[in-house]
Design a protein around this motif. Structure first.
Motif, short mmCIF file in Angstrom:
data_model
loop_
_atom_site.label_atom_id
_atom_site.label_comp_id
_atom_site.label_asym_id
_atom_site.label_seq_id
_atom_site.Cartn_x
_atom_site.Cartn_y
_atom_site.Cartn_z
N VAL A 483 6.16 12.53 28.12
CA VAL A 483 6.45 11.22 28.71
C VAL A 483 5.24 10.30 28.62
N SER A 484 5.51 9.00 28.61
CA SER A 484 4.46 7.97 28.65
C SER A 484 5.02 6.75 29.36
N VAL A 485 4.12 5.87 29.79
CA VAL A 485 4.52 4.71 30.58
C VAL A 485 3.75 3.47 30.12
N GLU A 486 4.45 2.33 30.08
CA GLU A 486 3.82 1.03 29.82
C GLU A 486 3.77 0.23 31.12
N ALA A 487 2.65 -0.43 31.37
CA ALA A 487 2.53 -1.34 32.51
C ALA A 487 2.79 -2.75 32.01
N VAL A 488 3.67 -3.47 32.73
CA VAL A 488 4.15 -4.77 32.26
C VAL A 488 3.83 -5.84 33.30
N ASP A 489 3.40 -7.03 32.84
CA ASP A 489 3.11 -8.13 33.77
C ASP A 489 4.34 -8.98 34.00
N ARG A 490 4.19 -10.05 34.79
CA ARG A 490 5.35 -10.86 35.17
C ARG A 490 5.96 -11.60 34.00
N ASN A 491 5.21 -11.75 32.91
CA ASN A 491 5.73 -12.43 31.72
C ASN A 491 6.31 -11.46 30.71
N GLY A 492 6.39 -10.20 31.06
CA GLY A 492 6.96 -9.21 30.16
C GLY A 492 5.97 -8.65 29.15
N ASN A 493 4.72 -8.98 29.28
CA ASN A 493 3.71 -8.47 28.35
C ASN A 493 3.24 -7.09 28.77
N VAL A 494 3.09 -6.22 27.79
CA VAL A 494 2.57 -4.88 28.07
C VAL A 494 1.06 -4.96 28.23
N MET A 495 0.57 -4.59 29.40
CA MET A 495 -0.86 -4.69 29.71
C MET A 495 -1.61 -3.41 29.35
N GLY A 496 -0.93 -2.29 29.40
CA GLY A 496 -1.59 -1.03 29.12
C GLY A 496 -0.56 0.09 28.99
N THR A 497 -0.91 1.12 28.25
CA THR A 497 -0.02 2.26 28.01
C THR A 497 -0.74 3.55 28.36
N SER A 498 -0.05 4.41 29.04
CA SER A 498 -0.65 5.68 29.44
C SER A 498 -0.77 6.64 28.27
N GLN A 499 -1.49 7.69 28.46
CA GLN A 499 -1.47 8.79 27.51
C GLN A 499 -0.12 9.50 27.60
N VAL A 500 0.22 10.23 26.56
CA VAL A 500 1.45 11.02 26.56
C VAL A 500 1.17 12.32 27.31
N LYS A 501 2.00 12.61 28.31
CA LYS A 501 1.79 13.80 29.14
C LYS A 501 3.01 14.72 29.08
N ARG A 502 2.75 16.01 29.10
CA ARG A 502 3.82 16.99 29.17
C ARG A 502 4.40 17.04 30.58
N THR A 503 5.68 17.33 30.66
CA THR A 503 6.35 17.45 31.95
C THR A 503 6.10 18.83 32.53
N ARG A 504 5.69 18.88 33.76
CA ARG A 504 5.46 20.16 34.43
C ARG A 504 6.80 20.77 34.84
N PHE A 505 6.86 22.11 34.86
CA PHE A 505 8.09 22.78 35.28
C PHE A 505 7.73 23.93 36.21
N PRO A 506 8.65 24.31 37.10
CA PRO A 506 8.35 25.36 38.09
C PRO A 506 8.57 26.75 37.52
N ASP A 507 8.34 27.74 38.33
CA ASP A 507 8.72 29.11 38.01
C ASP A 507 10.23 29.18 38.23
N TRP A 508 10.98 29.12 37.15
CA TRP A 508 12.43 28.94 37.27
C TRP A 508 13.10 30.08 38.05
N GLU A 509 12.61 31.28 37.90
CA GLU A 509 13.22 32.41 38.62
C GLU A 509 13.06 32.24 40.12
N ASN A 510 11.89 31.77 40.55
CA ASN A 510 11.63 31.62 41.98
C ASN A 510 12.38 30.46 42.60
#
Length: 625
Positions: A483-510
């Motif tokens: 996943v990644s995220v863009e930060a947007v200002d009031r005029n719709g301009n992209v101000m900054g973009t995050s790094q791409v991060k993996r989604t964390r997951f739990p111990d599914w059995e537990n």
């Protein structure tokens, strides 16, 4: 016995308060940071000045000894909005060290910068600095104090309007004779207060001044003829806590332990006049003050000066008045006698005393913003004296030396911080939650969220939300990864973009995973979300393609089969009950027929709607006897 029980209750409550963290904010995206919370009472938002609060909470005024225990970052420079929402924490950037006199300045390049004092380190390895940061929160200038002037004092770092120099307070220690106190054969160490003007480019000392030989011992209100002599650093007999400079080149200083404001000549260093003090000073005035802080010029031209300062009216030992107040005074030195008059007074809203520290600030709209220090207590007042806002830290364990309010635009160069995690019990109820924040960014109004099938696939737009507080949360149906995220200002301009991060997951059995597969697999976002002109709608896909990907269709089919089986069992259980109900109905019919045959009649009564005239209703009544 009851008093002992009450004492134990108080002790328990105090201990519980000490170890609670309800007074701190926590964030998924900045797990190492804890920001102090505010309790706020806004009385008239329409009249408060625009801007952010600049505060620097601390636990202890001296640097804390390092501990082997892990402690999240809490103190140092912080910016909040008027609702107490965190805008920026610099605690991690400055390693959880004490910071003082944190504020915004407009002294360089017609832009807004930040200035502050980074306190000396606990081990003395660093002697402190005057720091200037740009709008990106990057270090623009880092200014040490010349070694012979001691460590960088925490009271003042006053960058001049032209940005060429800054004023700082200085504390030095010397051994002096006590002849002035009638004790010629005795000596004590004396903590000599002074100030220096330093070049903001080279840190060169442009001017320095010391109190000894300028302010005699007889002016102190903190030591007396019979005070015990002390070793280094010695008697803190004047305690300077602020310095300012006017266009004429003269300096205004505040000495807390003489109850006096002094005007010092920039030409020869001599004291030009004293306002207040043990001998009344040099003015015919209509007010008194004591233990004051943060004296600043509002106007200074020729013989006319307008000065603001905080009248603490007390300290740890003495109390001269019943309430602390921020004052604006008008000083005229061209008359005989010279005069000083209070122009405006802003009393502490709770009617209490600020015995230590604090400051006052006149805002651009002429509102008065005051820091009452203990517990982070601040208030804003209209020019007429109305209290518009009151705020304080949620707990009293933190304090703040000075607080300010400024308009400011923060443009951090670091990317937004993102954390994502997935949760669910089978393939049909998986949800991916994404948290995002951008520490110090002031112009973000919304965030765009993206996911990728792999590290190297194209990002797929999965949703957009408005910014909500320091940290915002978005929930996407399904299990999306990368996943990644863009930060947007009031005029719709992209101000900054995050790094791409993996989604964390739990111990599914537990967590009780009961899905079709042994554990869920991330879904291809391009099969779930379809992008249209930069926006997306959630599109489901046919079961055959979905099944081949992550087993969701198989899980849904299994759920449907289980539902049908449950429904069938319910119908079977209902069958016997239905037969019973039918039998009772038949018996009721037979009984009704029997009663009719016997000639029983059932009288049904229906009330006639009430009209203006009651004639119809009267006709339905039985005749009176």
């Amino acid at each position: 016995m009851i008093w002992y029980a009450l004492f134990l209750l108080v002790v328990q409550n105090a201990a519980a308060w000490r170890y609670t963290d309800d007074d701190l904010m926590s964030f998924m995206t900045l797990p190492d940071a804890r920001a102090v919370r505010f309790d706020i009472e806004t009385l008239d938002r329409n009249r408060t000045a625009p801007g952010y609060w600049f505060v620097s909470p601390y636990l202890h005024i001296e640097p804390d000894e390092p501990s082997s225990e892990y402690e999240q970052y809490q103190i140092g420079p912080h910016i909040y909005d008027e609702d107490g929402i965190l805008i920026w924490t610099g605690s991690m950037q400055f390693d959880n060290r004490n910071v003082f006199d944190f504020k915004a300045i407009n002294s360089f390049d017609n832009k807004t910068y930040l200035s502050m004092i980074l306190q000396y380190s606990y081990d003395g390895g660093e002697r402190g600095y005057g720091m200037i940061l740009n709008e990106k929160y990057e270090t623009y200038r880092k200014l040490p104090l010349r070694t012979d002037l001691g460590v960088f004092d925490i009271h003042e770092f006053n960058v001049r309007k032209d940005g060429k120099s800054a004023l700082v307070t200085v504390y030095l220690s010397e051994e002096v004779e006590l002849t002035e106190f009638g004790r010629p054969n005795e000596k004590t160490f004396l903590e000599i207060g002074g100030f220096a003007e330093i070049d903001t480019t080279t840190a060169e000392i442009l001017y320095d001044w010391k109190s000894y030989n300028q302010i005699p011992l007889s002016e102190t209100v903190h030591y007396f003829l019979d005070s015990v002599i002390e070793g280094p650093p010695g008697w803190d007999y004047v305690h300077i806590n602020s310095v300012d400079k006017n266009e004429a080149g003269d300096y205004l200083i505040s000495m807390r332990f003489t109850n006096t404001l002094y005007m010092v000549s920039g030409l020869d260093g001599k004291i030009m006049w004293r306002l207040n003090g043990v001998n009344g000073g040099d003015f015919d005035s209509d007010f008194l003050f004591s233990k004051q802080h943060d004296a600043k010029f509002l106007e200074s031209s020729g013989t006319h000066h307008v000065i603001s300062f905080l009248n603490n009216a007390s300290d740890e030992e003495f109390q001269e008045e019943t309430i602390s107040a921020a004052l604006i005074v008008e000083v005229e030195t061209g008359t005989t006698p010279m005069t000083a008059r209070v122009v405006k007074r802003y009393n502490r809203p709770d009617g209490d005393l600020t015995r230590l520290r604090g400051n006052s600030q006149v805002l651009p709209n002429n509102n008065m913003f005051v820091c009452w220090s203990q517990g982070g207590y601040i208030s804003e007042h209209s020019p007429e004296g109305d209290v518009l806002m009151i705020a304080k830290f949620t707990s009293p364990r933190f304090s703040n030396y000075r607080a300010y309010k400024f308009e400011f635009t923060g443009r951090p160069t670091i990317p937004p911080d993102v954390v994502a995690s997935v949760w669910g019990t089978d393939e049909t109820n998986l949800v991916t939650t994404i948290w995002v924040s951008w520490n110090g960014a002031t112009d973000v109004v919304s965030y765009n969220f993206y996911a990728q099938a792999s590290e190297f696939d194209k990002p797929i737009f999965v949703g957009n939300i408005s910014k909500a507080g320091f940290e915002s949360m978005f929930m996407a149906a399904g299990y999306v990864d990368w996943v990644s995220v863009e930060a947007v200002d009031r005029n719709g301009n992209v101000m900054g973009t995050s790094q791409v991060k993996r989604t964390r997951f739990p111990d599914w059995e537990n967590v009780g995973w009961s899905g079709y597969s042994s554990q869920p697999r991330p879904q291809n976002p391009s099969r779930i979300f379809q992008s249209v002109d930069g926006f997306s709608t959630d599109k489901s896909i046919d079961d055959s393609s979905f099944a081949s990907f992550d087993g969701t269709a198989e899980a849904q089919n299994r759920k449907t089969t289980q539902t049908l089986a449950t429904t069938y069992d319910a119908i079977r259980s209902i069958g016997g009950m239905f037969a019973l109900i039918l039998l009772l109905a038949v018996m009721s019919g037979i009984m009704a027929s029997y009663l009719l045959i016997r000639g029983w009649r059932v009288h049904l009564y229906q009330r006639v709607p009430k009209e203006e005239s009651y004639a119809e209703e009267e006709r339905l009544r039985p005749d009176d006897d």
